[in-house]
Motif scaffolding. Structure first.
Motif, PDB file in Angstrom:
ATOM      1  N   MET A   1       0.849  -1.173   0.000  1.00  0.00           N
ATOM      2  CA  MET A   1       0.000   0.000   0.000  1.00  0.00           C
ATOM      3  C   MET A   1       0.893   1.233   0.000  1.00  0.00           C
ATOM      4  N   ALA A   2       0.420   2.279  -0.598  1.00  0.00           N
ATOM      5  CA  ALA A   2       1.176   3.522  -0.686  1.00  0.00           C
ATOM      6  C   ALA A   2       1.367   4.131   0.692  1.00  0.00           C
ATOM      7  N   LYS A   3       2.482   4.795   0.873  1.00  0.00           N
ATOM      8  CA  LYS A   3       2.761   5.496   2.122  1.00  0.00           C
ATOM      9  C   LYS A   3       2.352   6.958   1.999  1.00  0.00           C
ATOM     10  N   TYR A   4       2.339   7.469   0.773  1.00  0.00           N
ATOM     11  CA  TYR A   4       2.049   8.874   0.530  1.00  0.00           C
ATOM     12  C   TYR A   4       0.791   9.032  -0.321  1.00  0.00           C
ATOM     13  N   ALA A   5       0.073  10.101  -0.045  1.00  0.00           N
ATOM     14  CA  ALA A   5      -1.108  10.471  -0.827  1.00  0.00           C
ATOM     15  C   ALA A   5      -0.964  11.938  -1.224  1.00  0.00           C
ATOM     16  N   LYS A   6      -1.531  12.285  -2.353  1.00  0.00           N
ATOM     17  CA  LYS A   6      -1.471  13.681  -2.789  1.00  0.00           C
ATOM     18  C   LYS A   6      -2.181  14.579  -1.783  1.00  0.00           C
ATOM     19  N   HIS A   7      -3.323  14.096  -1.259  1.00  0.00           N
ATOM     20  CA  HIS A   7      -4.095  14.851  -0.279  1.00  0.00           C
ATOM     21  C   HIS A   7      -4.354  13.972   0.936  1.00  0.00           C
ATOM     22  N   VAL A   8      -4.192  14.543   2.125  1.00  0.00           N
ATOM     23  CA  VAL A   8      -4.549  13.860   3.366  1.00  0.00           C
ATOM     24  C   VAL A   8      -5.471  14.780   4.158  1.00  0.00           C
ATOM     25  N   TYR A   9      -6.290  14.180   5.006  1.00  0.00           N
ATOM     26  CA  TYR A   9      -7.326  14.931   5.707  1.00  0.00           C
ATOM     27  C   TYR A   9      -7.290  14.640   7.195  1.00  0.00           C
ATOM     28  N   THR A  10      -7.533  15.691   7.986  1.00  0.00           N
ATOM     29  CA  THR A  10      -7.612  15.562   9.436  1.00  0.00           C
ATOM     30  C   THR A  10      -8.933  16.106   9.971  1.00  0.00           C
ATOM     31  N   ASP A  11      -9.640  16.869   9.176  1.00  0.00           N
ATOM     32  CA  ASP A  11     -10.920  17.442   9.580  1.00  0.00           C
ATOM     33  C   ASP A  11     -11.974  16.336   9.659  1.00  0.00           C
ATOM     34  N   GLN A  12     -12.738  16.301  10.753  1.00  0.00           N
ATOM     35  CA  GLN A  12     -13.714  15.231  10.962  1.00  0.00           C
ATOM     36  C   GLN A  12     -14.780  15.167   9.866  1.00  0.00           C
ATOM     37  N   ALA A  13     -15.204  16.302   9.336  1.00  0.00           N
ATOM     38  CA  ALA A  13     -16.213  16.293   8.270  1.00  0.00           C
ATOM     39  C   ALA A  13     -15.653  15.657   6.998  1.00  0.00           C
ATOM     40  N   GLN A  14     -14.407  15.965   6.683  1.00  0.00           N
ATOM     41  CA  GLN A  14     -13.784  15.371   5.497  1.00  0.00           C
ATOM     42  C   GLN A  14     -13.560  13.874   5.686  1.00  0.00           C
ATOM     43  N   ILE A  15     -13.169  13.471   6.885  1.00  0.00           N
ATOM     44  CA  ILE A  15     -12.976  12.048   7.168  1.00  0.00           C
ATOM     45  C   ILE A  15     -14.310  11.318   7.073  1.00  0.00           C
ATOM     46  N   ALA A  16     -15.366  11.935   7.587  1.00  0.00           N
ATOM     47  CA  ALA A  16     -16.696  11.321   7.495  1.00  0.00           C
ATOM     48  C   ALA A  16     -17.116  11.151   6.040  1.00  0.00           C
ATOM     49  N   ALA A  17     -16.767  12.104   5.179  1.00  0.00           N
ATOM     50  CA  ALA A  17     -17.094  11.991   3.747  1.00  0.00           C
ATOM     51  C   ALA A  17     -16.352  10.809   3.122  1.00  0.00           C
ATOM     52  N   LEU A  18     -15.093  10.614   3.481  1.00  0.00           N
ATOM     53  CA  LEU A  18     -14.338   9.462   2.976  1.00  0.00           C
ATOM     54  C   LEU A  18     -14.971   8.160   3.458  1.00  0.00           C
ATOM     55  N   GLU A  19     -15.355   8.130   4.725  1.00  0.00           N
ATOM     56  CA  GLU A  19     -15.975   6.924   5.284  1.00  0.00           C
ATOM     57  C   GLU A  19     -17.326   6.635   4.633  1.00  0.00           C
ATOM     58  N   GLY A  62      -2.270  12.477   7.774  1.00  0.00           N
ATOM     59  CA  GLY A  62      -3.720  12.543   7.765  1.00  0.00           C
ATOM     60  C   GLY A  62      -4.254  11.247   7.188  1.00  0.00           C
ATOM     61  N   VAL A  63      -5.495  11.258   6.748  1.00  0.00           N
ATOM     62  CA  VAL A  63      -6.086  10.034   6.208  1.00  0.00           C
ATOM     63  C   VAL A  63      -6.605  10.234   4.791  1.00  0.00           C
ATOM     64  N   ASN A  64      -6.710   9.129   4.103  1.00  0.00           N
ATOM     65  CA  ASN A  64      -7.317   9.029   2.786  1.00  0.00           C
ATOM     66  C   ASN A  64      -7.564   7.535   2.593  1.00  0.00           C
ATOM     67  N   GLY A  65      -7.932   7.131   1.428  1.00  0.00           N
ATOM     68  CA  GLY A  65      -8.140   5.719   1.170  1.00  0.00           C
ATOM     69  C   GLY A  65      -7.946   5.428  -0.298  1.00  0.00           C
TER      70      GLY A  65
END
Length: 97
Positions: A1-19, A62-65
């Motif tokens: 799996m990749a270690k790096y992403a172009k965009h990462v997120y820490t804001d709860q609303a953005q994380i909820a959108a990914l989920e 931060g997070v992404n998927g």
């Protein structure tokens, strides 16, 4: 799996959108994706994606998927799609035996 992403997120609303995308992408689902650049992909979800920790190019954590989508017309072709690039998920009917 990749270690790096172009965009990462820490804001709860953005994380909820990914989920929310994750919940719409169960393993083996046949879907049509519309991406943020307007392109569309048709395929089968290989494995349900997960939201995971990554770093961006500035080393911010931060997070992404990442979604692995097997192409509908050519299943040997795989598409790797970042969850944050998805704008719409449209379920497709299952294959009839």
């Amino acid at each position: 799996m990749a270690k790096y992403a172009k965009h990462v997120y820490t804001d709860q609303a953005q994380i909820a959108a990914l989920e929310a995308w994750v919940r719409q992408l169960p393993g083996e689902a046949r879907v049509q994706l519309t991406l943020d650049d307007g392109s569309r992909l048709l395929g089968t979800v290989a494995v349900q994606p997960t939201v995971q920790s990554f770093r961006d190019e500035s080393e911010n954590e931060g997070v992404n998927g990442l979604l692995r989508l097997d192409d509908l017309d050519s299943p040997v072709q795989q598409h790797l799609v970042w969850l944050d690039s998805i704008r719409e998920v449209r379920p497709l009917p299952p294959i009839q035996p």
